[in-house]
Enzyme design. Structure first.
Site, PDB file in Angstrom:
ATOM      1  N   CYS A 109       0.802  -1.238   0.000  1.00  0.00           N
ATOM      2  CA  CYS A 109       0.000   0.000   0.000  1.00  0.00           C
ATOM      3  C   CYS A 109       0.828   1.278   0.000  1.00  0.00           C
ATOM      4  CB  CYS A 109      -0.934   0.011   1.199  1.00  0.00           C
ATOM      5  SG  CYS A 109      -2.164  -1.273   1.112  1.00  0.00           S
ATOM      6  N   PHE A 110       1.628   1.485   1.039  1.00  0.00           N
ATOM      7  CA  PHE A 110       2.310   2.786   1.174  1.00  0.00           C
ATOM      8  C   PHE A 110       3.049   3.186  -0.109  1.00  0.00           C
ATOM      9  CE2 PHE A 110       2.919   2.927   6.118  1.00  0.00           C
ATOM     10  CZ  PHE A 110       1.550   2.962   6.265  1.00  0.00           C
TER      11      PHE A 110
END
Ligand code: UDX
Length: 417
Positions: free
Chosen positions: A262-263
């Site tokens: 995600c990040f």
């Protein structure tokens, strides 16, 4: 309620399993036959703490299929399809597009249906991309003939079930009252704040949250790199800062940086989108830069101990992007291994869950057992798996990227403490 979930990845499967555990009847739809078979046997196809147990417990309330026409048996469909990064840093919406086409065709034959988007999508995507596809394929109007909500997930891998069942907040972006009522009902037993917004606000809350968390980590890593030079313990700084309610201690653990599914993807997508609007996200650009350099610090420290690491036996503990997952996406171990290979070190690695995934990108290194790693000229700790705490590090040269207190029995150096 009768619920279908499009996409049985970790978000879809965790969402579906937890909803089944709340007595809803759930159908998971995924193109991957193996996944479908595994779910129907009550076995989780991914490693996620507690998921197999919860899936087995709710086996009679959750079924999986590859056939999207099963959506018509349900009242609500969650879109949990992946939105991977493309080479140009844009996000790939092809899965979402196909999903919306499938749902649209089914909505055409139904009186009312609610579509809830959980996938991470850039601000404006629900309104400008998903709704038009749903409307085109159903011949119906969103908000009047069917409901749409944007309901981002905030699930950490390895803690996804816990996060689903005990969320800090639930964000519900919806623009019609009937859908709002249905989502209120769906989440009525959750005791956390519920934030009602429009579609684009809900989409942005997800991106801004991830971007802020990554910023916290890059910030403390930068402070940590400086503290190390001053012989100051960064973790004491984080503790001292963390008691301030405006700051909070969470996500101030310095180390080799952030990775995962995600990040990295979300922050790059947000920066790319902002550029298109002639906005430079200067803080976030630097958050990424700090994170790109951070894992290489561990090799710089190694070089202080050996003028040349060519031919040295380097043992690596941990390959997953964090503990309790087999996921290696954007793992900080990847740039470290690349650098060690460039420097012609002899590399032995161990990870309790992620070795099979890692072998696919680095078949040329030695995959070892945990004890064998200890027989190396130096040991790098790249993930803080609990089992690494039980090793006897006495007399070994350890360079720690994760702050494993137990490793301090060795000849020890931390990456930024
Ligand atoms: C993240 C978000 O936390 C979650 O809300 C979102 O829905 C999906 O993305 P996840 O990718 O599973 O979850 O991992 P997370 O626990 O957030 O950690 C991300 C990365 O940051 C990992 O590489 C982790 O090791 C690192 N990290 C985390 C730190 O280096 N220091 C910290 O203090 C916390």
């Amino acid at each position: 309620m009768n619920i279908s979930i499009l996409g049985a990845g970790y978000v879809g499967l965790v969402t579906g399993t937890c909803l089944a555990n709340m007595n809803h009847d759930v159908i998971c739809i995924d193109v991957n036959k193996k996944k479908v078979e595994s779910i129907n046997k009550g076995i989780a196809p991914i490693y996620e703490i507690g998921l197999s147990e919860l899936l087995a417990k709710n086996k009679n309330r959750i079924i999986a299929t590859t056939n999207p026409s099963n959506i018509k048996k349900t009242d609500i469909t969650f879109i949990c399809l992946g939105t991977p990064s493309k080479k140009n840093r844009n996000i790939d919406l092809s899965n979402i597009k196909q999903g919306a086409i499938d749902i649209g065709k089914i909505i055409k034959q139904k009186d009312w249906h609610v579509v809830i988007i959980k996938s991470t999508i850039l601000p404006g995507t629900t309104k400008d991309f998903i709704i038009p596809i749903l409307e085109k394929n159903s011949g119906k109007k969103a908000g009047r003939d069917f409901g749409v909500a944007m309901n981002p997930e905030f699930l950490k891998e390895g803690k996804a079930i816990q996060d689903f069942l005990n969320p800090d907040r639930i964000v519900i972006g919806t623009e019609d009252d009937k859908t709002k009522k249905i989502l209120k009902k769906l989440y009525e037993n959750f005791r956390c704040p519920k934030v009602f917004t429009g579609f684009s606000e809900a989409e942005m809350i997800k991106y801004a949250s991830n971007a802020f968390l990554a910023t916290k980590i890059s910030f403390i890593n930068e402070i940590g790199n400086f503290c190390k030079k001053l012989d100051i313990d960064t973790y004491k700084i984080a503790d001292g800062m963390g008691y301030d309610k405006r700051i909070e201690r969470a996500f101030l653990n310095s180390g080799i940086g952030w990775g995962g599914s995600c990040f990295p993807k979300d922050i790059k997508a947000l920066i790319t989108m902002a550029n298109k609007y002639d906005e430079k996200l200067k803080i976030l650009e630097n958050v990424v830069k700090v994170n790109d350099l951070q894992p290489l610090k561990i090799v710089e420290i190694l070089k202080k101990h050996f003028p040349s690491i060519k031919g040295k036996n380097i043992g690596v503990l941990g390959l997953s992007f964090k503990k309790d997952t087999d996921d290696i996406r954007e793992s900080r171990a990847i740039p470290v291994i690349k650098k060690l290979l460039q420097e012609k070190a002899i590399i032995k690695v161990y990870d309790p869950k992620a070795m099979d995934n890692f072998k696919k990108i680095f078949p040329q290194i030695n995959y070892s057992n945990i004890n064998n790693i200890l027989n190396s000229d130096a040991i790098l700790i790249l993930t803080d798996w609990d089992e690494f705490r039980k090793l006897n590090y006495k007399g070994k040269l350890i360079i720690d990227g994760r702050r494993l207190e137990e490793a301090k029995q060795g000849i020890y150096e931390g990456i930024c403490w």
